[in-house]
Design a protein around this motif. Structure first.
Motif, PDB file in Angstrom:
ATOM      1  N   GLY A 343       4.285  -6.890 -12.547  1.00  0.00           N
ATOM      2  CA  GLY A 343       4.453  -7.924 -13.567  1.00  0.00           C
ATOM      3  C   GLY A 343       5.504  -8.928 -13.195  1.00  0.00           C
ATOM      4  O   GLY A 343       5.482 -10.057 -13.699  1.00  0.00           O
ATOM      5  N   ARG A 344       6.385  -8.551 -12.293  1.00  0.00           N
ATOM      6  CA  ARG A 344       7.447  -9.468 -11.893  1.00  0.00           C
ATOM      7  C   ARG A 344       7.466  -9.672 -10.387  1.00  0.00           C
ATOM      8  O   ARG A 344       7.692 -10.771  -9.926  1.00  0.00           O
ATOM      9  N   ARG A 345       7.244  -8.607  -9.635  1.00  0.00           N
ATOM     10  CA  ARG A 345       7.318  -8.726  -8.196  1.00  0.00           C
ATOM     11  C   ARG A 345       6.018  -8.206  -7.575  1.00  0.00           C
ATOM     12  O   ARG A 345       5.207  -7.557  -8.230  1.00  0.00           O
ATOM     13  N   CYS A 346       5.803  -8.515  -6.298  1.00  0.00           N
ATOM     14  CA  CYS A 346       4.594  -8.135  -5.575  1.00  0.00           C
ATOM     15  C   CYS A 346       4.943  -7.128  -4.495  1.00  0.00           C
ATOM     16  O   CYS A 346       6.045  -7.154  -3.921  1.00  0.00           O
ATOM     17  N   TYR A 347       3.987  -6.256  -4.198  1.00  0.00           N
ATOM     18  CA  TYR A 347       4.198  -5.218  -3.187  1.00  0.00           C
ATOM     19  C   TYR A 347       3.065  -5.300  -2.165  1.00  0.00           C
ATOM     20  O   TYR A 347       1.867  -5.295  -2.520  1.00  0.00           O
ATOM     21  N   GLY A 348       3.465  -5.386  -0.896  1.00  0.00           N
ATOM     22  CA  GLY A 348       2.478  -5.435   0.184  1.00  0.00           C
ATOM     23  C   GLY A 348       2.068  -4.043   0.624  1.00  0.00           C
ATOM     24  O   GLY A 348       2.304  -3.034  -0.054  1.00  0.00           O
ATOM     25  N   ASN A 349       1.420  -3.970   1.817  1.00  0.00           N
ATOM     26  CA  ASN A 349       0.937  -2.671   2.302  1.00  0.00           C
ATOM     27  C   ASN A 349       2.087  -1.801   2.777  1.00  0.00           C
ATOM     28  O   ASN A 349       3.260  -2.226   2.796  1.00  0.00           O
ATOM     29  N   LEU A 350       1.751  -0.579   3.162  1.00  0.00           N
ATOM     30  CA  LEU A 350       2.777   0.411   3.500  1.00  0.00           C
ATOM     31  C   LEU A 350       3.664  -0.058   4.640  1.00  0.00           C
ATOM     32  O   LEU A 350       4.889   0.136   4.604  1.00  0.00           O
ATOM     33  N   MET A 351       3.044  -0.675   5.649  1.00  0.00           N
ATOM     34  CA  MET A 351       3.852  -1.127   6.777  1.00  0.00           C
ATOM     35  C   MET A 351       4.778  -2.255   6.341  1.00  0.00           C
ATOM     36  O   MET A 351       5.972  -2.279   6.703  1.00  0.00           O
ATOM     37  N   GLU A 352       4.274  -3.184   5.553  1.00  0.00           N
ATOM     38  CA  GLU A 352       5.117  -4.288   5.074  1.00  0.00           C
ATOM     39  C   GLU A 352       6.239  -3.757   4.189  1.00  0.00           C
ATOM     40  O   GLU A 352       7.387  -4.238   4.276  1.00  0.00           O
ATOM     41  N   ARG A 353       5.938  -2.775   3.367  1.00  0.00           N
ATOM     42  CA  ARG A 353       6.966  -2.230   2.488  1.00  0.00           C
ATOM     43  C   ARG A 353       8.043  -1.510   3.286  1.00  0.00           C
ATOM     44  O   ARG A 353       9.243  -1.616   2.972  1.00  0.00           O
ATOM     45  N   ALA A 354       7.641  -0.795   4.332  1.00  0.00           N
ATOM     46  CA  ALA A 354       8.630  -0.100   5.163  1.00  0.00           C
ATOM     47  C   ALA A 354       9.558  -1.105   5.835  1.00  0.00           C
ATOM     48  O   ALA A 354      10.782  -0.914   5.884  1.00  0.00           O
ATOM     49  N   MET A 355       8.961  -2.160   6.344  1.00  0.00           N
ATOM     50  CA  MET A 355       9.771  -3.184   7.014  1.00  0.00           C
ATOM     51  C   MET A 355      10.666  -3.894   6.001  1.00  0.00           C
ATOM     52  O   MET A 355      11.803  -4.260   6.306  1.00  0.00           O
ATOM     53  N   GLU A 356      10.150  -4.107   4.785  1.00  0.00           N
ATOM     54  CA  GLU A 356      10.945  -4.745   3.732  1.00  0.00           C
ATOM     55  C   GLU A 356      12.138  -3.873   3.358  1.00  0.00           C
ATOM     56  O   GLU A 356      13.264  -4.376   3.181  1.00  0.00           O
ATOM     57  N   LEU A 357      11.893  -2.564   3.235  1.00  0.00           N
ATOM     58  CA  LEU A 357      13.001  -1.654   2.904  1.00  0.00           C
ATOM     59  C   LEU A 357      14.031  -1.632   4.013  1.00  0.00           C
ATOM     60  O   LEU A 357      15.243  -1.479   3.759  1.00  0.00           O
ATOM     61  N   ASP A 358      13.574  -1.768   5.265  1.00  0.00           N
ATOM     62  CA  ASP A 358      14.499  -1.694   6.389  1.00  0.00           C
ATOM     63  C   ASP A 358      15.296  -2.987   6.550  1.00  0.00           C
ATOM     64  O   ASP A 358      16.361  -2.993   7.153  1.00  0.00           O
ATOM     65  N   ARG A 359      14.753  -4.073   5.954  1.00  0.00           N
ATOM     66  CA  ARG A 359      15.426  -5.368   6.115  1.00  0.00           C
ATOM     67  C   ARG A 359      16.549  -5.567   5.114  1.00  0.00           C
ATOM     68  O   ARG A 359      17.535  -6.230   5.392  1.00  0.00           O
ATOM     69  N   SER A 360      16.374  -5.042   3.910  1.00  0.00           N
ATOM     70  CA  SER A 360      17.338  -5.369   2.863  1.00  0.00           C
ATOM     71  C   SER A 360      17.497  -4.197   1.928  1.00  0.00           C
ATOM     72  O   SER A 360      16.731  -3.226   1.970  1.00  0.00           O
TER      73      SER A 360
END
Length: 1481
Positions: A343-360
């Motif tokens: 409802g507020r934010r978007c979530y990509g696929n598993l690989m994108e989410r892993a990289m997102e978590l590792d970035r910030s």
């Protein structure tokens, strides 16, 4: 009309939520409004929040659509249930409709207290009056004469009007001049009352008063008075003359009795701009424009339109989402189609989410090693596949020396699970390991239970799964995700390499037509384990192996996908596949993270076994295609036993007989049956026959099953065709449904009337503006997506008109419509869409669990929002909702099988073509195998074997032979000739001229063997083989019935040791049949007594010496020493002495010429005239160029060179003498000569003489000097041969040219027409020579086979004169005079003068003319042409009665008219009939 005017849109009256005081007539209530947030992943729903002003009261399950890779998937998810309190508009009591108008009243009382008002926002304001009351406000009594509060009193006014109604007192207002209580008394004082008045009082007190509602005018008249109580409060009362009327005030509409405010918003939104403003009702015919929520006026005035004001701010949405202001003025955070949202934010696929978590964030830098592992091991899975539950470990550095793919996959579970769903359960990791969860967010691997893994953070959302962060990487025992042990072998070859495939391999090897496991591929093969096959041994596999191999073939094909080699990764992305059996296999994730196949959820065991032509997966069960179920046929066979009898034979031979095939012998037998003893004696004899038991089993299916396999009918055998039709069941049925009246469809599953539904198709559809779903259980709603434009709802009955606002002045979604229910107005998504009306998404029925109600074997094709079409897959047919398998064999094409092949149904759309018995080929093309080419088809060697259309053959004995074709026999003579064991005896019969006659009767012949004949002594052999003794020797071997004639007695026949003996001979082979008897082979010869032999015939000279008719020829025999030439057999054409004398006289010679003498002698031939074929040519003693010809004349008498024989034949010791009445003229029909042909010589040494092959001679005796070598030959060099150069020249081959002499034609050199030397009567040229046909080409004017006569109409020696007979017949021909014989009524030289006067006085015959002679000569009667006589009597001239009409003796003369005939050569002859030649060439 008034009711329609009341149905005003709610938006025009509803206040905003900020308005505190409701308008008049409104009593709004507080109500809870419930909405749901957008459905999303349950992990994302955790952080989702309700819309502004709403609060969550819980989470519920739902489904959402997301793009994973290139696939659109519908996944199970979660959504919040959100609520808030709102003021729901509601009318006060005694108010009605959208405007909450007051109910009708009378005297300030609603419905005059005598009825109930239909109030409320759904009411129409009508007063439902109590019994006895009526009127729009129940202000009147129903009985027009009633009065009183309860209308229970009745007026009794005789001449007047009663004061009636609920408010009346029953007083009578008397009509002048009547008065009194009941207006029944006449009073003169009221005689002059004005109209609309009544007489009040009695007697002298009576006066005239105006009626109620009227008043006195100055003119003393009664005029109407307007009363407001008669009109609506918003109406004005008026009177015009005597008439009173009510009219609604300006701004109101109605009939004056009822008036409602006029709403300008009903017309074109009150003039307010659409899509941005709403028209607000302000009062009667008053309105204003207001901007919709989230919009502001353009130019400061809503009347000019409004524009959307952005509701987005910096903090409205997460940076991963795009903020968008909706039409309702509310902000919305929008994601890409391959993302999910909370409802507020978007979530990509598993690989994108892993990289997102590792970035910030708090995990920054902790997943670098894990990301490296995922990128190396399974990037495709994490980016494009799923959904997965992923365990992402805290790992800063990559893992060394491990199989990255295996490690990566062991961090995944197929399917998405919140951690609470994992608790307390075992799961299969995607890489093959097994996980078990423990308490306190810990888990272990079952192959290494000592190592604990902890979940640090759980339930992080991703578009294709859920993430759980764990404390360390999962490192199971290293194993390759692919088994490549036999990667260079085909699937078929791999099956032979490992025992774990044994059971499946056995089925493949014994199915008859296995899948192409050794073909090029690519294949995906699901092989059941040995244990899985063993569990299925309930008799079904054994049945398929023995009795239904095509089912086994279909079962095996259902384990093969032939379109691609699918790994487990590929399978995880598919929902189903169509196998080689043209049937679907469902693919799903199990509850523990594994992959299962089929309806029975067969688990994958060993996976990704690589082959050169595909990939193998081991499964823990068999995949049964529905088309072969039930495997065991439901048979209800009929068994019938019948007692028959075997062949009837002599009772002593009964034990040697056999019962008919398929029957069993019983212990008893039949006596006194009849059989034929012999083909020569077709009489019946009494015998015996065995009793035999024949059991016949007729295959039948049980009720509700059909076809050779007894498959259940559509709908099941208990309810075939769903009990709405008749199934074509039975062993020969095809399972099709014949529907009952009112039903249709391939399974009788829909109503034939498109507007009916229900269990019996007898209920009317409730669909209003759409297409009825006419299936029995549809409840009569409309088919999804079928509503017409502007309508929606299950029944397409709701007006889906776009509205500008609801109570909050908010826009509905573009795919929603405004639904008004009383004062409640809501946004409802249109048909084919789902959502809350403010947000509507298209429904894809194919993503639903029921796949758009499509059949299992149908493809669901998305056709638009809420609409899908179902298309039966290959091999199936139907409407898509019900699909039945196609039986190719029942189609017109018969599976493309040849007409000479049987079509065998295997499965849906699959069939096999098998050539019929007697044919060969691939089934689509079948060539007839000629059974006759092999051992004559089993027929007798003499029989003619002919193939038949069905691939069979017939055996037919040739003409002249008897038998059934399996055995053929001819005459006794034929059998002797063709049986090698009797051929020696046959050769003896051929030396006997009368053997044919002797063997032509019904005989039994005793034939000595070849050894018996060879064992004869030399003296006996010489004696019995002479031409005169042989007939008596042969006749002694004939006919047992005639043995008395052969000098033997029946007593000579005996039986010794079971062998029949005749004299001293034993029968070795008995009963060899022939048409005219039997032959028995014996071991010894049977010779007649010498005393029975007649004396031998005379020699030639003895015969000539004994006869006085041949003395002259005897002298020439001695003169020309004929005896020296007659050492062997001969035939002598012997002319009598008289014939010789005539010849000598005719030729004017004194002795018979030597050539003429030799022309009468035929060497080495014994000719009997009655046995000579017509046209026989025989060479004479003169040589082969001089031949005599025998043929049959018109009387069937044999002639030689046209000289008839008198039939006198004499047999001598060495020859046959045929007496001639004339001496034969010598004819030389062949003129042979030597010819020389050049042929190739032989290559030889150039220095030597030329060489030729055979006895040919070289054209030169020596090679030319200095001749260059022109060939090569092999020359002997020591013991070897060598190819050397040599020379070769032509050679001459000597041969004889046997040409015909002039005047003879054809290969046999027959004589041309005409006499010898006068060919074609010297009037033409004969087409002679070896290649000639003997035709005479006549000179001009001549005609006939031998040019023997003139053409018709010509006469004279040269046929040069032409007849001139106008009306008569010309005497034409070689001897004709050209004279004209006139027809009846004509005379003159050319018959051109018509006879007009009968000068003869009527004495002439009717076929005669009266001819007047020269001057002074008396008239005479002359017969007309074709008649003869003296003129006074004429008879018809029959030319055929005289010398055969001049026709040839070999022709038939036919009279065609008087004096006219035709000549036709007989069969075997050719010519014009005057001359006929035998067709012997």
């Amino acid at each position: 009309m008034l009711l329609l005017l009341l149905l005003l849109p709610l938006l025009c009256l509803l206040p905003s939520v900020k308005q505190q005081t409701p308008p008049p007539g409104r009593c709004d209530i507080l109500q809870r409004l419930e909405v749901q947030t957008d459905c999303t992943s349950c992990a994302a729903a955790i952080t989702a929040s309700c819309p502004r002003g709403f609060s969550s009261i819980g989470i519920t399950n739902c489904s959402y659509v997301v793009n994973i890779g290139s696939r659109e998937l519908q996944l199970e998810g979660c959504q919040h249930i959100c609520v808030k309190n709102v003021m729901q508009p509601k009318c006060c009591q005694q108010h009605w409709g959208p405007l909450c108008l007051s109910c009708p009243s009378w005297s300030g009382k609603t419905c005059n207290n005598n009825g109930v008002c239909q109030d409320g926002d759904l009411g129409n304001g009508t007063c439902i009056c109590n019994d006895g009351f009526t009127g729009f406000a129940c202000q009147e009594c129903k009985n027009p004469n009633a009065y009183g509060e309860k209308c229970d009193k009745v007026c009794d006014c005789k001449h007047g009007v009663c004061n009636k109604g609920p408010e009346g007192d029953g007083e009578c207002l008397c009509q002048p001049p009547y008065t009194g209580k009941n207006c029944d008394q006449e009073n003169r004082r009221c005689n002059n009352c004005s109209p609309y008045s009544y007489c009040k009082g009695e007697g002298d007190a009576a006066v005239c008063e105006c009626l109620p509602g009227y008043r006195k005018t100055p003119q003393n008249k009664c005029a109407s008075v307007c009363s407001q109580r008669d009109c609506d409060v918003n109406a004005q009362c008026s009177s015009r003359g005597l008439k009173v009327s009510c009219a609604c005030k300006p701004g109101y509409l109605g009939d004056g009795k009822i008036c409602i405010p006029q709403n300008p918003c009903l017309d074109n939104n009150g003039g307010c701009p659409l899509n941005s403003t709403v028209c607000v009702f302000k009062g009667a015919n008053k309105s204003s424009c207001a901007c919709m929520s989230g919009m502001s006026p353009i130019g400061g005035s809503p009347e000019s339109g409004c524009q959307l004001v952005s509701a987005c701010s910096v903090d409205t949405c997460d940076p991963t989402a795009r903020c968008q202001t909706e039409l309702n003025g509310e902000p919305r955070c929008v994601c890409e189609v391959d993302q999910i949202s909370d409802g507020r934010r978007c979530y990509g696929n598993l690989m994108e989410r892993a990289m997102e978590l590792d970035r910030s964030g708090s995990w920054r830098g902790n997943f670098t090693g894990a990301i490296s592992m995922f990128e190396a091991g399974c990037p495709r899975l994490l980016n494009h596949n799923g959904p997965f539950t992923a365990f992402i470990p805290l790992l800063k550095s990559p893992l060394p020396d491990l199989n990255q793919e295996t490690v990566c996959k062991n961090h995944l579970i197929l399917g998405q699970y919140l951690y609470r769903d994992l608790t307390g359960r075992d799961f299969n990791l995607y890489g093959g390991s097994k996980l078990r969860t423990k308490e306190n967010k810990r888990f272990i691997l079952l192959d290494n239970p000592r190592k604990l893994y902890s979940v640090i953070q759980q339930d992080l959302p991703a578009s294709n799964g859920i993430i759980h962060i764990i404390d360390q990487p999962i490192t199971p025992t290293d194993s390759s995700p692919h088994d490549e042990q036999f990667a260079d072998l085909t699937v078929g070859e791999i099956l032979t390499k490992d025992d774990k495939y044994n059971r499946f391999l056995s089925l493949v090897d014994n199915c008859g037509a296995p899948p192409p496991l050794r073909g090029p591929g690519p294949l995906t093969v699901f092989i059941p384990t040995n244990q899985a096959v063993d569990r299925a041994r309930d008799g079904s596999i054994l049945y398929m192996l023995n009795d239904a191999k095509y089912k086994l073939q279909e079962l095996l094909r259902h384990h093969v996908f032939s379109q691609a080699a699918l790994t487990v990764d590929d399978l995880s992305t598919l929902s189903r596949i169509q196998t080689m059996a043209n049937q679907m296999v469902k693919i799903a994730a199990s509850e523990d993270g594994g992959i299962v196949l089929g309806e029975k959820s067969i688990r994958l065991m060993s996976t990704n076994i690589v082959a050169s032509n595909g990939i193998i997966h081991m499964i823990d069960g068999l995949l049964y295609p529905p088309s072969i179920l039930p495997i065991m046929p439901h048979r209800c066979d009929d068994v019938d036993s019948k007692i028959t009898v075997g062949p009837c034979v002599h009772c002593s031979y009964l034990s040697a007989t056999q019962c008919p095939e398929g029957s069993t012998e019983l212990g008893s037998h039949l006596s006194d049956c009849e059989y034929v003893t012999s083909p020569l004696r077709p009489s019946l004899s009494k015998g015996c026959a065995k009793y035999c038991n024949t059991t016949k089993q007729v295959a039948k299916c049980c009720k509700g099953f059909y076809g050779p396999d007894c498959k259940p009918c559509i709908g099941g055998f208990q309810h075939p065709c769903y009990d709405k039709g008749t199934c074509s069941d039975g062993i020969h049925g095809n399972g099709s449904c014949s529907c009952q009246a009112g039903w249709t469809g391939i399974a009788c599953h829909i109503c034939s009337d498109p507007n009916k539904h229900g269990v019996n198709c007898d209920e009317d559809c409730r669909c209003v503006h759409g297409t009825c779903d006419n299936r029995p259980g549809s409840a009569g709603v409309c088919r999804r997506g079928s509503c017409l434009e502007g309508f929606s709802g299950d029944l397409c009955d709701k007006t889906a008109m776009p509205c500008n606002a609801d109570g909050l002045l908010q826009h509905c979604h573009i795919h929603a419509y405004c639904n008004q229910t009383g004062l409640a107005i809501t946004c409802v998504c249109k048909d084919g869409y789902e959502g809350d009306g403010h947000s509507c998404t298209a429904i894809n029925p194919c993503l639903k669990s029921n796949r758009g109600d499509c059949d299992t074997n149908a493809e669901c094709v998305y056709a638009g929002p809420g609409n899908a079409s179902c298309v039966c897959a290959e091999g199936w047919t139907g409407d898509g909702r019900v699909c039945v398998e196609i039986n190719n064999c029942l189609l017109e094409s018969r599976g493309s099988c040849s007409t000479n092949a049987d079509c065998k149904h295997i499965g849906p759309g699959q069939s096999d073509c098998v050539c019929k018995t007697g044919y060969m080929g691939n089934g689509k093309m079948c060539v007839l195998i000629n059974p006759c080419l092999k051992k004559n088809g089993g027929c007798h060697e003499l029989a003619k074997c002919e193939k038949t259309d069905g691939g069979g053959h017939t055996c037919t004995c040739p003409d002249g032979y008897a038998g059934d074709g399996n055995i053929c026999y001819g005459s006794l003579l034929d059998e002797l000739e063709m049986n090698v064991k009797m051929y020696s005896f046959y050769r003896l019969t051929q030396r006997f001229s009368h053997a044919f006659e002797d063997l032509n009767g019904n005989l039994t012949v005793l034939v000595p063997t070849r050894d018996a004949l060879r064992n004869m002594s030399t003296a006996d052999n010489l004696f019995w083989n002479t031409r005169h003794h042989l007939p008596y020797f042969l006749r002694s071997e004939d006919n047992i019935v005639d043995l008395h004639k052969a000098g033997m007695d029946y007593k000579a026949i005996s039986k010794k040791l079971g062998v029949i003996q005749i004299g001293k001979a034993s029968i070795l082979t008995p009963n060899l049949p022939a048409i005219n008897g039997y032959l028995h082979v014996i071991d010894k010869i049977l010779a007649p007594p010498l005393s029975d032999l007649p004396p031998e015939p005379p020699t030639l000279m003895a015969f000539l010496n004994s006869s006085s008719n041949f003395t002259l020829f005897r002298e020439y025999v001695l003169m020309y020493n004929l005896s020296s030439n007659l050492t062997e057999s001969f035939t002598l054409l012997l002319p009598t002495d008289e014939a010789i004398r005539q010849h000598l006289s005719r030729t004017n010679t004194s002795i018979l010429d030597s050539d003429v003498f030799k022309y009468h002698v035929i060497l080495n031939e014994l000719l009997f005239p009655d046995r000579l074929p017509d046209g026989t040519l025989k060479s004479t003693l003169l040589g082969t160029e001089y031949q005599v010809q025998f043929h049959l004349d018109n009387n069937n008498q044999t002639v030689v060179n046209d000289i008839p024989l008198d039939g006198s034949v004499t047999v001598t010791q060495n020859g046959v003498i045929i007496t001639l009445p004339q001496v034969l003229k010598v004819r030389r029909n062949r003129c042979s000569k030597m010819t020389y042909l050049q042929v190739e010589g032989r290559c030889t040494d150039c220095d030597g003489p030329p060489r030729c092959i055979f006895y040919h001679k070289p054209i030169k005796k020596q090679f030319p000097a200095n001749m260059q070598p022109n060939c090569r030959y092999r020359k002997r060099v020591g013991s070897r041969r060598k190819s050397v150069l040599g020379c070769v020249i032509k050679c001459l081959r000597t041969t004889m040219d046997h040409s015909c002499c002039p005047g003879y034609y054809g290969h046999e050199c027959f004589k041309c027409p005409g006499d010898v030397g006068s060919w074609c009567s010297n009037h033409g040229e004969c087409h002679d020579g070896n290649h000639g046909n003997g035709e005479c080409r006549c000179y001009e004017g001549f005609h006939g086979t031998a040019c023997e006569d003139c053409e018709p109409g010509r006469y004279g020696v040269n046929c040069s004169s032409k007849c001139n007979c106008a009306n008569g017949k010309c005497e034409d021909g070689l001897t004709g005079s050209g004279r004209c014989v006139c027809y009846k009524g004509w005379k003159g030289a050319s018959c051109s003068l018509e006879i007009k006067d009968d000068a003869c006085g009527g004495v002439c015959d009717e076929n005669a003319n009266c001819i007047t002679g020269p001057q002074g000569t008396a008239a005479v009667c002359v017969c007309t042409a074709g008649y003869e006589g003296n003129g006074t009597y004429c008879k018809e001239l029959d030319l055929c009665s005289r010398s055969n009409g001049g026709c040839s003796e070999f022709a038939v003369c036919t009279k065609v008219a008087a004096g006219m005939r035709t000549c036709t050569c007989k069969q075997g002859y050719t010519g014009d009939g005057v001359i006929c030649l035998g067709m012997w060439s």
